[in-house]
Design a protein around this motif. Structure first.
Motif, PDB file in Angstrom:
ATOM      1  N   UNK A 184       0.835  -1.207   0.000  1.00  0.00           N
ATOM      2  CA  UNK A 184       0.000   0.000   0.000  1.00  0.00           C
ATOM      3  C   UNK A 184       0.867   1.254   0.000  1.00  0.00           C
ATOM      4  N   UNK A 185       1.921   1.269   0.819  1.00  0.00           N
ATOM      5  CA  UNK A 185       2.812   2.425   0.881  1.00  0.00           C
ATOM      6  C   UNK A 185       3.565   2.640  -0.418  1.00  0.00           C
ATOM      7  N   UNK A 186       4.047   1.550  -1.021  1.00  0.00           N
ATOM      8  CA  UNK A 186       4.774   1.659  -2.283  1.00  0.00           C
ATOM      9  C   UNK A 186       3.887   2.149  -3.413  1.00  0.00           C
ATOM     10  N   UNK A 187       2.674   1.620  -3.494  1.00  0.00           N
ATOM     11  CA  UNK A 187       1.744   2.044  -4.537  1.00  0.00           C
ATOM     12  C   UNK A 187       1.361   3.510  -4.364  1.00  0.00           C
ATOM     13  N   UNK A 188       1.124   3.927  -3.123  1.00  0.00           N
ATOM     14  CA  UNK A 188       0.765   5.316  -2.846  1.00  0.00           C
ATOM     15  C   UNK A 188       1.900   6.262  -3.233  1.00  0.00           C
ATOM     16  N   UNK A 189       3.124   5.893  -2.869  1.00  0.00           N
ATOM     17  CA  UNK A 189       4.277   6.732  -3.189  1.00  0.00           C
ATOM     18  C   UNK A 189       4.514   6.844  -4.683  1.00  0.00           C
ATOM     19  N   UNK A 190       4.382   5.730  -5.390  1.00  0.00           N
ATOM     20  CA  UNK A 190       4.589   5.737  -6.837  1.00  0.00           C
ATOM     21  C   UNK A 190       3.555   6.616  -7.535  1.00  0.00           C
ATOM     22  N   UNK A 191       2.311   6.503  -7.128  1.00  0.00           N
ATOM     23  CA  UNK A 191       1.237   7.305  -7.713  1.00  0.00           C
ATOM     24  C   UNK A 191       1.446   8.788  -7.438  1.00  0.00           C
ATOM     25  N   UNK A 234      10.122  15.251 -16.912  1.00  0.00           N
ATOM     26  CA  UNK A 234      10.138  13.964 -16.208  1.00  0.00           C
ATOM     27  C   UNK A 234      11.526  13.329 -16.229  1.00  0.00           C
ATOM     28  N   UNK A 235      12.570  14.166 -16.306  1.00  0.00           N
ATOM     29  CA  UNK A 235      13.936  13.657 -16.333  1.00  0.00           C
ATOM     30  C   UNK A 235      14.265  12.939 -15.018  1.00  0.00           C
ATOM     31  N   UNK A 236      14.739  11.704 -15.135  1.00  0.00           N
ATOM     32  CA  UNK A 236      15.110  10.927 -13.953  1.00  0.00           C
ATOM     33  C   UNK A 236      13.960  10.175 -13.321  1.00  0.00           C
ATOM     34  N   UNK A 237      12.768  10.215 -13.952  1.00  0.00           N
ATOM     35  CA  UNK A 237      11.604   9.543 -13.360  1.00  0.00           C
ATOM     36  C   UNK A 237      11.833   8.044 -13.194  1.00  0.00           C
ATOM     37  N   UNK A 238      12.606   7.451 -14.105  1.00  0.00           N
ATOM     38  CA  UNK A 238      12.882   6.013 -14.024  1.00  0.00           C
ATOM     39  C   UNK A 238      13.516   5.651 -12.689  1.00  0.00           C
ATOM     40  N   UNK A 239      14.432   6.508 -12.213  1.00  0.00           N
ATOM     41  CA  UNK A 239      15.074   6.248 -10.918  1.00  0.00           C
ATOM     42  C   UNK A 239      14.080   6.396  -9.776  1.00  0.00           C
ATOM     43  N   UNK A 240      13.093   7.283  -9.959  1.00  0.00           N
ATOM     44  CA  UNK A 240      12.052   7.428  -8.944  1.00  0.00           C
ATOM     45  C   UNK A 240      11.214   6.161  -8.848  1.00  0.00           C
ATOM     46  N   UNK A 241      11.007   5.479  -9.979  1.00  0.00           N
ATOM     47  CA  UNK A 241      10.275   4.215  -9.965  1.00  0.00           C
ATOM     48  C   UNK A 241      10.993   3.173  -9.109  1.00  0.00           C
ATOM     49  N   UNK A 242      12.320   3.317  -8.993  1.00  0.00           N
ATOM     50  CA  UNK A 242      13.104   2.375  -8.181  1.00  0.00           C
ATOM     51  C   UNK A 242      13.141   2.818  -6.724  1.00  0.00           C
ATOM     52  N   UNK A 243      13.478   4.095  -6.514  1.00  0.00           N
ATOM     53  CA  UNK A 243      13.676   4.600  -5.152  1.00  0.00           C
ATOM     54  C   UNK A 243      12.373   4.957  -4.451  1.00  0.00           C
ATOM     55  N   UNK A 244      11.470   5.643  -5.174  1.00  0.00           N
ATOM     56  CA  UNK A 244      10.269   6.196  -4.561  1.00  0.00           C
ATOM     57  C   UNK A 244       9.390   5.195  -3.832  1.00  0.00           C
ATOM     58  N   UNK A 245       8.983   4.104  -4.505  1.00  0.00           N
ATOM     59  CA  UNK A 245       8.118   3.134  -3.821  1.00  0.00           C
ATOM     60  C   UNK A 245       8.759   2.524  -2.580  1.00  0.00           C
ATOM     61  N   UNK A 246      10.077   2.236  -2.645  1.00  0.00           N
ATOM     62  CA  UNK A 246      10.755   1.677  -1.467  1.00  0.00           C
ATOM     63  C   UNK A 246      10.740   2.662  -0.308  1.00  0.00           C
ATOM     64  N   UNK A 247      11.077   3.921  -0.618  1.00  0.00           N
ATOM     65  CA  UNK A 247      11.104   4.946   0.432  1.00  0.00           C
ATOM     66  C   UNK A 247       9.736   5.134   1.061  1.00  0.00           C
ATOM     67  N   UNK A 248       8.717   5.245   0.226  1.00  0.00           N
ATOM     68  CA  UNK A 248       7.356   5.468   0.729  1.00  0.00           C
ATOM     69  C   UNK A 248       6.838   4.246   1.483  1.00  0.00           C
ATOM     70  N   UNK A 249       7.099   3.053   0.953  1.00  0.00           N
ATOM     71  CA  UNK A 249       6.635   1.828   1.604  1.00  0.00           C
ATOM     72  C   UNK A 249       7.251   1.676   2.988  1.00  0.00           C
TER      73      UNK A 249
END
Length: 255
Positions: A184-191, A234-249
């Protein structure tokens, strides 16, 4: 690595170029250089998370008490928006310093230490430079916090309801299993991060002090005109797909 590309107007980003940059950093300055600026990031993230999560709970309870209704998407969004704004304003200079240190392409940073960085910024740019980029940060963090808290709490309530409908037991105090909280946290952060990403690009560039935008809107227009959508906004968004969900989760689950 993401910050380095976000603040650059000339360097195109791809996953392979990001990996090459990371390899170059390790080769020239050592493996620990990948954590440059991390100390100030942790010093900022601890009070930021404390203020944000505590404010969210307090504001949501107050909003529900005032309306006389149980928590819903509206109250979660409002509380998340307000909590993100409060935490950001109270810890912003630390976030700005993190961007300055993380944006360095040279193996020899322009500031020898955090205290030296503060002294030079104040002396050369003025005290208000410590809050450079606050407006786009608030414009980005308020919808981000609203979306992330609303998505997390709503998804968590949905998962709990599904457990109850199936007659499946919950954990201690009726809590979801850790793996479902992480989801739930990872999905919320990614969105939330994907939805507000262009504002984060403008914010980092203003924080780094290398690009002068007269306003957030002017920054967005200039980036779109000169660099496009994928390569600029959206430069660097790909890295956010890796880092963001983990951080938020991790953040939501540990809290």
């Amino acid at each position: 690595v993401k910050i380095m590309y976000q603040v650059s107007e000339t360097r195109p980003f791809s996953v392979s170029s990001g990996l090459r940059t990371a390899q170059k950093i390790v080769k020239e300055a050592g493996f620990t250089a990948l954590w440059r600026g991390n100390t100030i990031a942790v010093c900022r993230d601890m009070p930021y998370a404390a203020i944000m999560f505590a404010s969210f709970s307090f504001i949501q309870e107050a909003a529900c008490g005032w309306s006389g209704r149980p928590p819903d998407v509206a109250s979660r969004s409002f509380a998340g928006c307000a909590a993100g704004a409060i935490a950001t304003c109270l810890t912003y200079p630390l976030d700005m310093l993190r961007a300055r240190f993380g944006a360095e392409w040279s193996s020899n940073p322009r500031y020898a230490s955090y205290s030296e960085g503060v002294r030079q910024i104040v002396r050369r740019e003025g005290f208000l430079a410590l809050f450079s980029g606050l407006r786009p940060t608030l414009l980005g963090i308020m919808p981000y916090s609203a979306l992330s808290f609303a998505a997390f709490e709503t998804l968590k309530a949905h998962l709990k309801h599904r457990h109850e409908m199936r007659g499946e037991p919950l954990g201690v105090r009726g809590e979801l299993p850790v793996r479902e909280k992480l989801f739930a946290g990872g999905a919320a952060g990614l969105f939330a991060q994907s939805s507000t990403y262009p504002l984060h690009v403008v914010r980092r560039r203003m924080q780094a002090g290398r690009v002068a935008y007269t306003s957030t809107w002017q920054g967005l227009r200039q980036i779109y005109a000169t660099e496009g959508v994928a390569g600029g906004l959206f430069k660097g968004l790909t890295l956010t797909f890796i880092k963001g969900p983990m951080q938020s989760a991790i953040g939501f689950t540990v809290n």
